[in-house]
Structure formats: C-alpha cells, structure tokens
Design a protein around this motif. Structure first.
Motif, PDB file in Angstrom:
ATOM      1  N   ASN A  45       7.387   6.303   1.320  1.00  0.00           N
ATOM      2  CA  ASN A  45       7.783   5.269   2.272  1.00  0.00           C
ATOM      3  C   ASN A  45       7.914   5.770   3.701  1.00  0.00           C
ATOM      4  OD1 ASN A  45       7.801   3.154   0.467  1.00  0.00           O
ATOM      5  ND2 ASN A  45       9.946   3.430  -0.098  1.00  0.00           N
ATOM      6  N   GLY A  46       8.174   7.053   3.873  1.00  0.00           N
ATOM      7  CA  GLY A  46       8.264   7.594   5.223  1.00  0.00           C
ATOM      8  C   GLY A  46       6.922   7.781   5.888  1.00  0.00           C
ATOM      9  N   HIS A  47       5.848   7.646   5.116  1.00  0.00           N
ATOM     10  CA  HIS A  47       4.509   7.941   5.641  1.00  0.00           C
ATOM     11  C   HIS A  47       3.594   6.722   5.718  1.00  0.00           C
ATOM     12  CE1 HIS A  47       5.476  12.175   5.311  1.00  0.00           C
ATOM     13  NE2 HIS A  47       5.792  12.002   4.045  1.00  0.00           N
ATOM     14  N   LEU A  48       3.791   5.743   4.832  1.00  0.00           N
ATOM     15  CA  LEU A  48       2.854   4.628   4.723  1.00  0.00           C
ATOM     16  C   LEU A  48       3.359   3.388   5.443  1.00  0.00           C
ATOM     17  CD1 LEU A  48       1.799   4.911   0.966  1.00  0.00           C
ATOM     18  CD2 LEU A  48       0.789   6.014   2.982  1.00  0.00           C
ATOM     19  N   ARG A  49       2.419   2.510   5.750  1.00  0.00           N
ATOM     20  CA  ARG A  49       2.797   1.219   6.329  1.00  0.00           C
ATOM     21  C   ARG A  49       3.645   0.426   5.348  1.00  0.00           C
ATOM     22  NH1 ARG A  49       0.137   0.077  11.034  1.00  0.00           N
ATOM     23  NH2 ARG A  49      -1.739   1.310  11.521  1.00  0.00           N
ATOM     24  N   SER A  50       4.343  -0.574   5.847  1.00  0.00           N
ATOM     25  CA  SER A  50       5.276  -1.343   5.027  1.00  0.00           C
ATOM     26  C   SER A  50       4.563  -2.011   3.854  1.00  0.00           C
ATOM     27  CB  SER A  50       5.963  -2.416   5.871  1.00  0.00           C
ATOM     28  OG  SER A  50       6.703  -1.823   6.919  1.00  0.00           O
ATOM     29  N   PRO A  51       5.270  -2.229   2.733  1.00  0.00           N
ATOM     30  CA  PRO A  51       4.681  -2.940   1.598  1.00  0.00           C
ATOM     31  C   PRO A  51       4.119  -4.296   2.034  1.00  0.00           C
ATOM     32  CG  PRO A  51       6.767  -1.979   0.961  1.00  0.00           C
ATOM     33  CD  PRO A  51       6.647  -1.772   2.443  1.00  0.00           C
ATOM     34  N   GLY A  52       2.999  -4.675   1.415  1.00  0.00           N
ATOM     35  CA  GLY A  52       2.311  -5.901   1.808  1.00  0.00           C
ATOM     36  C   GLY A  52       1.186  -5.645   2.779  1.00  0.00           C
ATOM     37  N   ARG A  53       1.157  -4.441   3.343  1.00  0.00           N
ATOM     38  CA  ARG A  53       0.059  -4.043   4.223  1.00  0.00           C
ATOM     39  C   ARG A  53      -0.752  -2.974   3.508  1.00  0.00           C
ATOM     40  NH1 ARG A  53       2.781  -2.622   9.891  1.00  0.00           N
ATOM     41  NH2 ARG A  53       0.618  -2.791  10.580  1.00  0.00           N
ATOM     42  N   ALA A  54      -1.896  -2.618   4.053  1.00  0.00           N
ATOM     43  CA  ALA A  54      -2.740  -1.593   3.443  1.00  0.00           C
ATOM     44  C   ALA A  54      -1.951  -0.304   3.289  1.00  0.00           C
ATOM     45  CB  ALA A  54      -3.978  -1.357   4.300  1.00  0.00           C
ATOM     46  N   ALA A  55      -2.111   0.358   2.147  1.00  0.00           N
ATOM     47  CA  ALA A  55      -1.360   1.591   1.849  1.00  0.00           C
ATOM     48  C   ALA A  55      -1.999   2.786   2.545  1.00  0.00           C
ATOM     49  CB  ALA A  55      -1.289   1.810   0.344  1.00  0.00           C
ATOM     50  N   VAL A  56      -1.923   2.766   3.861  1.00  0.00           N
ATOM     51  CA  VAL A  56      -2.466   3.843   4.680  1.00  0.00           C
ATOM     52  C   VAL A  56      -1.360   4.370   5.594  1.00  0.00           C
ATOM     53  CG1 VAL A  56      -4.815   2.925   4.632  1.00  0.00           C
ATOM     54  CG2 VAL A  56      -3.248   2.247   6.473  1.00  0.00           C
ATOM     55  N   SER A  57      -1.636   5.474   6.253  1.00  0.00           N
ATOM     56  CA  SER A  57      -0.643   6.133   7.094  1.00  0.00           C
ATOM     57  C   SER A  57      -0.069   5.196   8.150  1.00  0.00           C
ATOM     58  CB  SER A  57      -1.269   7.334   7.802  1.00  0.00           C
ATOM     59  OG  SER A  57      -1.811   8.231   6.880  1.00  0.00           O
ATOM     60  N   ASP A  58       1.237   5.226   8.306  1.00  0.00           N
ATOM     61  CA  ASP A  58       1.860   4.528   9.421  1.00  0.00           C
ATOM     62  C   ASP A  58       1.676   5.352  10.687  1.00  0.00           C
ATOM     63  OD1 ASP A  58       3.944   2.566  10.649  1.00  0.00           O
ATOM     64  OD2 ASP A  58       4.596   4.595  11.187  1.00  0.00           O
ATOM     65  N   ARG A  59       1.051   4.761  11.675  1.00  0.00           N
ATOM     66  CA  ARG A  59       0.846   5.433  12.959  1.00  0.00           C
ATOM     67  C   ARG A  59       1.318   4.553  14.116  1.00  0.00           C
ATOM     68  NH1 ARG A  59      -4.558   9.103  11.863  1.00  0.00           N
ATOM     69  NH2 ARG A  59      -4.738   8.669   9.652  1.00  0.00           N
ATOM     70  N   GLU A  60       2.231   3.636  13.804  1.00  0.00           N
ATOM     71  CA  GLU A  60       2.623   2.650  14.803  1.00  0.00           C
ATOM     72  C   GLU A  60       3.226   3.289  16.045  1.00  0.00           C
ATOM     73  OE1 GLU A  60       5.090  -1.555  15.274  1.00  0.00           O
ATOM     74  OE2 GLU A  60       5.147  -0.462  13.367  1.00  0.00           O
ATOM     75  N   ALA A  61       4.070   4.303  15.874  1.00  0.00           N
ATOM     76  CA  ALA A  61       4.703   4.919  17.043  1.00  0.00           C
ATOM     77  C   ALA A  61       3.657   5.490  17.996  1.00  0.00           C
ATOM     78  CB  ALA A  61       5.673   6.009  16.599  1.00  0.00           C
ATOM     79  N   VAL A  62       2.681   6.217  17.454  1.00  0.00           N
ATOM     80  CA  VAL A  62       1.665   6.808  18.333  1.00  0.00           C
ATOM     81  C   VAL A  62       0.688   5.749  18.833  1.00  0.00           C
ATOM     82  CG1 VAL A  62       1.846   9.166  17.488  1.00  0.00           C
ATOM     83  CG2 VAL A  62       0.364   7.558  16.295  1.00  0.00           C
TER      84      VAL A  62
END
Length: 280
Positions: A183-200
C-alpha cells in the motif's frame, strides 16, 4: 572554482546498527565515502539519535567531513518509537540566510534553508525531504507547499528520500513484495495496480526538473537493494527551471550499497554558478 556539488543520502539509522543504537562501523565508512564526494550542500536522512547530547553525532559527522555548518531538523516520533531526523550540512563556501524545520505537515520532518552561494545574487531555496513511506496520499499533501518554488525567477532545490519512484523509472515487479508492504507503493485501490508517483508528478507539473533526466540516468535505481525488496529510484534531486539552467553533472554513487554502508545510494548534482547570474 565556480562549481558546487549538492548531495543527498539516506544513512540507514544514522550509520549505526541496532536501529541507530548499536555499533557505528557503517558510519565510519559513510564518513570516508562522503568526505571523498566533497559536497558543498549535503542533505541527510534517517539521522536517528544524532540529536542526543546536544546533537553530538551530528557535529561529530560534520567535523569529520570538514563541513562549515550543520542543522538538524527534529522529526516526529513514529508508531515504533523512531525519530528519523534529517540534517543539512554546508561547506565553508555556502552561507545561510535562514533555516528551520516543519513537522506539522510531515510524517517525519522537512528541513529547509535559504542559502547564499558564492558570487551569486539572491538566495537559493533548499528543502530536505523524507516523505511518508506508508501513505501515497500523505506524500501528495507533503509536497503541496513546495510547488511555488518552481516559479520563474526562483532558484530552488527539493532533495531527499521521496519514497515515491521518480518519473522515467521502469515499473518494478511488485509481485516480489508481500501484500502487507504494497500500500505504500501502489496507487489507491480501484485504480491500476502500478507505482504511485503522484508526489513527483505534481512537482513535475509545477515545473520542477529531475536532475537525472539531462544525463539520461532516470532508470538508475538508488534504493531498496535489500534481500526481497524491489530496487527503485526514490532518492531525488529536483530543481526549479532557473536552478536547472546551471546543472553540469549528475551521479548515483552506488558505493554506499556495494560496501553495505546503507540500503540507499548517495546522489549528487553539480552546478556551475556562472550560469546563475553574478552578484554586484
């Protein structure tokens, strides 16, 4: 000499075993390495217990490196009792206009400084980050006040352990991690299970330039080299467009990993001050 070097490095519990309370053999190796890197601006993370006895470990490190000044940003206590302090160290070439820290918005802490570089008119803004490792939504909130630093005419550097994969880095194989770590690495549930990069992504949309990109090193991993982990690039140097105009080099120093000094590589970028405009 008109070039300065900016570096960032996650020390892994301040270079000491036992979560920061044990032997300091790694710290000794880190000092040897960082001294050879010769940074003018050095942003450090995970400086656990460096605040004890009047910031003794911080000053011991600064003196061993021959740095001119050091500032410790006191971190919030985590649920396991850690305080992952961050530290900004400066060589004798750099002057401080102002400096401080902010805890309220941050999972750990953000250290900040306004710097005066030799021969350059106007300040350079520095932010030393160690973002939330557990909650991608929190990371997006943590960087929100920094977006204005990319405005035209502002010289700014946002550096540190972003805990979010840098843009341009290939999607890792997250199947290597157990579910309780995802959960610390992926986008929120309901979205594609790929890396969260929102901050960058938000910082890039605001105008920040990743220092790895001009030197085609955005696919070089900087962290998470431990057994069973997923290597990734999360130790970043992000620069406002005006600051990016002065960049002349970028390096990932993997010696710290190869020598088992940390699970993070050090990262550095060089800037030619002649490109920033000279003081009167």
């Amino acid at each position: 000499m008109t070039v300065i070097r900016v570096g960032t490095f996650n020390t892994l519990f301040g270079g000491h075993d036992g979560f920061g309370l044990g032997a300091g053999k790694r710290w000794e190796g880190q000092v040897e390495f960082l001294k050879g890197m010769q940074p003018d601006v050095l942003a450090l993370q995970e400086c656990n217990f460096w605040d004890l006895l009047g910031n003794r470990r911080m000053y011991e490190t600064a003196n061993a490196l021959g740095m001119g000044s050091a500032f410790l940003a006191y971190a919030n206590e985590t649920t396991s009792g850690h305080r992952f302090h961050s530290v900004i160290m400066l060589s004798n070439r750099i002057r401080v206009v102002a400096q401080g820290a902010e805890q309220a918005r941050y999972h750990h802490v953000m250290g900040w400084a306004q710097l005066r570089l030799p021969g350059v008119e106007g300040p350079v803004e520095l932010r030393n980050l160690h973002l939330d490792p557990f909650d991608p939504r929190s990371r997006a909130r943590e960087i929100a006040p920094l977006e204005v630093l990319a405005a035209p005419g502002r010289r700014a550097l946002v550096v540190g352990d972003i805990n979010s994969i840098g843009l341009g880095y290939p999607e890792p194989d997250w199947d290597r991690l157990p579910p309780h770590l995802l959960n610390g690495h992926l986008r929120s549930p309901g979205r594609a299970a790929v890396s969260d990069r929102e901050a960058v992504e938000l910082l890039a949309r605001a105008g920040f330039v990743d220092a790895s990109v001009p030197f085609h090193k955005e696919t070089v991993a900087t962290a998470a080299f431990g057994e069973g982990d997923v290597p990734r690039r999360q130790d970043l140097i992000l620069q406002s467009p005006d600051m990016a105009a002065a960049q002349v080099d970028y390096q990932v120093h993997k010696q710290t990993v190869d020598r088992e000094l940390s699970d993070h590589a050090a990262v550095s970028a060089d800037y030619d001050l002649r490109r920033l405009g000279q003081a009167a």
